[in-house]
Enzyme design. Structure first.
Site, PDB file in Angstrom:
ATOM      1  N   ASN A  17      -4.233   0.271   7.367  1.00 26.01           N
ATOM      2  CA  ASN A  17      -4.051   1.449   6.534  1.00 26.01           C
ATOM      3  C   ASN A  17      -5.432   1.993   6.177  1.00 26.01           C
ATOM      4  O   ASN A  17      -6.099   1.447   5.299  1.00 26.01           O
ATOM      5  CB  ASN A  17      -3.268   1.053   5.269  1.00 26.01           C
ATOM      6  CG  ASN A  17      -3.054   2.231   4.339  1.00 26.01           C
ATOM      7  OD1 ASN A  17      -3.326   3.374   4.704  1.00 26.01           O
ATOM      8  ND2 ASN A  17      -2.567   1.962   3.128  1.00 26.01           N
ATOM      9  N   LYS A  61      -6.131   4.731   4.806  1.00 28.01           N
ATOM     10  CA  LYS A  61      -6.071   5.549   3.580  1.00 28.01           C
ATOM     11  C   LYS A  61      -6.855   6.860   3.758  1.00 28.01           C
ATOM     12  O   LYS A  61      -6.926   7.383   4.856  1.00 28.01           O
ATOM     13  CB  LYS A  61      -6.574   4.746   2.382  1.00 28.01           C
ATOM     14  CG  LYS A  61      -5.919   3.369   2.279  1.00 28.01           C
ATOM     15  CD  LYS A  61      -6.151   2.706   0.964  1.00 28.01           C
ATOM     16  CE  LYS A  61      -5.630   1.291   1.024  1.00 28.01           C
ATOM     17  NZ  LYS A  61      -5.582   0.652  -0.267  1.00 28.01           N
ATOM     18  N   HIS A  79       4.044   3.114  -0.717  1.00 27.56           N
ATOM     19  CA  HIS A  79       2.806   2.377  -0.989  1.00 27.56           C
ATOM     20  C   HIS A  79       2.490   2.492  -2.478  1.00 27.56           C
ATOM     21  O   HIS A  79       2.759   3.510  -3.105  1.00 27.56           O
ATOM     22  CB  HIS A  79       1.670   2.965  -0.139  1.00 27.56           C
ATOM     23  CG  HIS A  79       0.423   2.129  -0.197  1.00 27.56           C
ATOM     24  ND1 HIS A  79      -0.459   2.183  -1.249  1.00 27.56           N
ATOM     25  CD2 HIS A  79      -0.059   1.192   0.659  1.00 27.56           C
ATOM     26  CE1 HIS A  79      -1.450   1.321  -1.019  1.00 27.56           C
ATOM     27  NE2 HIS A  79      -1.225   0.704   0.134  1.00 27.56           N
ATOM     28  N   GLU A 125      -0.089   3.096  -4.026  1.00 28.62           N
ATOM     29  CA  GLU A 125      -0.900   4.262  -4.422  1.00 28.62           C
ATOM     30  C   GLU A 125      -0.032   5.517  -4.501  1.00 28.62           C
ATOM     31  O   GLU A 125      -0.285   6.407  -5.312  1.00 28.62           O
ATOM     32  CB  GLU A 125      -2.082   4.426  -3.442  1.00 28.62           C
ATOM     33  CG  GLU A 125      -3.133   3.355  -3.702  1.00 28.62           C
ATOM     34  CD  GLU A 125      -3.874   2.853  -2.474  1.00 28.62           C
ATOM     35  OE1 GLU A 125      -3.891   3.546  -1.443  1.00 28.62           O
ATOM     36  OE2 GLU A 125      -4.433   1.741  -2.550  1.00 28.62           O
ATOM     37  N   GLU A 133       3.338  -6.168  -1.339  1.00 28.79           N
ATOM     38  CA  GLU A 133       1.954  -5.933  -1.748  1.00 28.79           C
ATOM     39  C   GLU A 133       1.866  -5.937  -3.273  1.00 28.79           C
ATOM     40  O   GLU A 133       2.173  -4.915  -3.922  1.00 28.79           O
ATOM     41  CB  GLU A 133       1.478  -4.567  -1.246  1.00 28.79           C
ATOM     42  CG  GLU A 133       1.511  -4.407   0.244  1.00 28.79           C
ATOM     43  CD  GLU A 133       0.532  -3.335   0.697  1.00 28.79           C
ATOM     44  OE1 GLU A 133      -0.401  -3.671   1.416  1.00 28.79           O
ATOM     45  OE2 GLU A 133       0.695  -2.174   0.285  1.00 28.79           O
ATOM     46  N   GLY A 146      -6.928  -3.914  -2.783  1.00 24.01           N
ATOM     47  CA  GLY A 146      -8.303  -3.433  -2.923  1.00 24.01           C
ATOM     48  C   GLY A 146      -9.118  -4.150  -3.982  1.00 24.01           C
ATOM     49  O   GLY A 146     -10.174  -3.657  -4.390  1.00 24.01           O
ATOM     50  N   SER A 162      -5.647  -7.340  -0.115  1.00 23.87           N
ATOM     51  CA  SER A 162      -6.934  -8.016   0.117  1.00 23.87           C
ATOM     52  C   SER A 162      -6.883  -9.044   1.240  1.00 23.87           C
ATOM     53  O   SER A 162      -7.554 -10.074   1.170  1.00 23.87           O
ATOM     54  CB  SER A 162      -7.447  -8.631  -1.194  1.00 23.87           C
ATOM     55  OG  SER A 162      -7.702  -7.613  -2.139  1.00 23.87           O
TER      56      SER A 162
END
Ligand code: PEP
Length: 260
Positions: free
Chosen positions: A11, A13, A103, A105, A178, A184, A223
């Site tokens: 990904n 992003k 996701h 985000e 996730e 991250g 991560s």
């Protein structure tokens, strides 16, 4: 599961530009041809660069069965007056066969609610895409031991309206677990937690869909890097990984792909 292949997804992003992403994919393809990993690989570039990356794959004669392309996000609507959106069918023009939906985000930065996520899942599956649904708890939810409750709610709300479609083809849905706090941050969930939650996701899918779901892939994300990938990928019910930061480094990403 099963003798299905692992899926390792990158990904990217909202990172890079044409020049740096061309360099990244060229380097990755060079390493890929040497390492010949056995897993399926998926690249999720920023949508505006899908054609650029597709052209690189074609130029290097890489089969789209080995390295697929996908969209990081799709519109919840088929087409029409939705300024700024990208329809699932548009992504097909660039040979995408995967979409990423829900996701963290999208959920937490762009406030996508469960209704929108459910619409996207349905549209994506209807349009024939392999749809990766992301689920995961926040740190506060983890600390209050609500992980399973949150995941069950996210799975139910996203999948119930697509249950019949999924039942007829288990390949159409992939779940990515996730934990929001692991994305991250350099922190990963413990191996025990990953094993436990992935088992729970399988059981929940069976209940929601009313059928055995052993062939539905469950990826771990949060991560994942070249140093921890092998220990995560070997766990039962882990069928691959969704990788953010480490996928922006061709060497780290090929090492992740080669670690199973
Ligand atoms: C992600 O974006 O889905 C992700 C897991 O990111 P990272 O690997 O950087 O934690």
């Amino acid at each position: 599961m099963n003798n299905q292949k692992y899926l390792i997804a990158a990904n990217w992003k909202q990172n890079g530009d044409a020049k740096s992403l061309i360099r990244l994919i060229n380097n990755f393809i060079r390493l890929y041809k040497k390492a010949k990993p056995t897993c399926d690989i998926l690249i999720l570039p920023p949508a505006i660069y899908l054609e650029t990356i597709l052209n690189r794959l074609k130029h290097h004669k890489v089969s789209r069965k080995k390295i697929s392309l996908g969209a990081q996000n799709i519109s919840p609507y088929q087409n029409g007056a939705y300024t700024g959106e990208l329809s699932v069918d548009m992504t097909k023009d660039y040979n995408c066969n995967y979409t990423l939906v829900g996701h963290s985000e999208r959920r937490h930065v762009f406030n996508e609610d469960e209704k929108i996520i459910s619409k996207k899942v349905r549209l994506s599956i209807e349009s024939g895409m392999q749809t990766i649904l992301c689920v995961g708890e926040t740190m506060a939810e983890y600390n209050s031991k609500s992980t399973k409750k949150v995941i069950l709610r996210q799975l139910k709300s996203a999948l119930v309206k697509s249950a019949n479609l999924i039942k007829s083809d288990h390949n159409k849905i992939i779940i990515a677990y996730e934990p929001v706090w692991a994305i991250g941050t350099g922190k990963t969930a413990s191996l025990d937690d990953i094993r436990d939650v992935h088992g729970y996701i399988h059981n929940s899918l069976s209940k929601i869909l009313g059928t055995k779901t052993n062939s539905i892939k469950i990826l771990y994300g949060g991560s994942v890097n070249n140093l921890n990938a092998a220990s995560i990928l070997v766990l039962s019910n882990v069928n691959g990984a969704l990788v953010g930061g480490a996928s922006l480094n061709s060497k780290k990403f090929i090492d992740i792909c080669s670690s199973i």
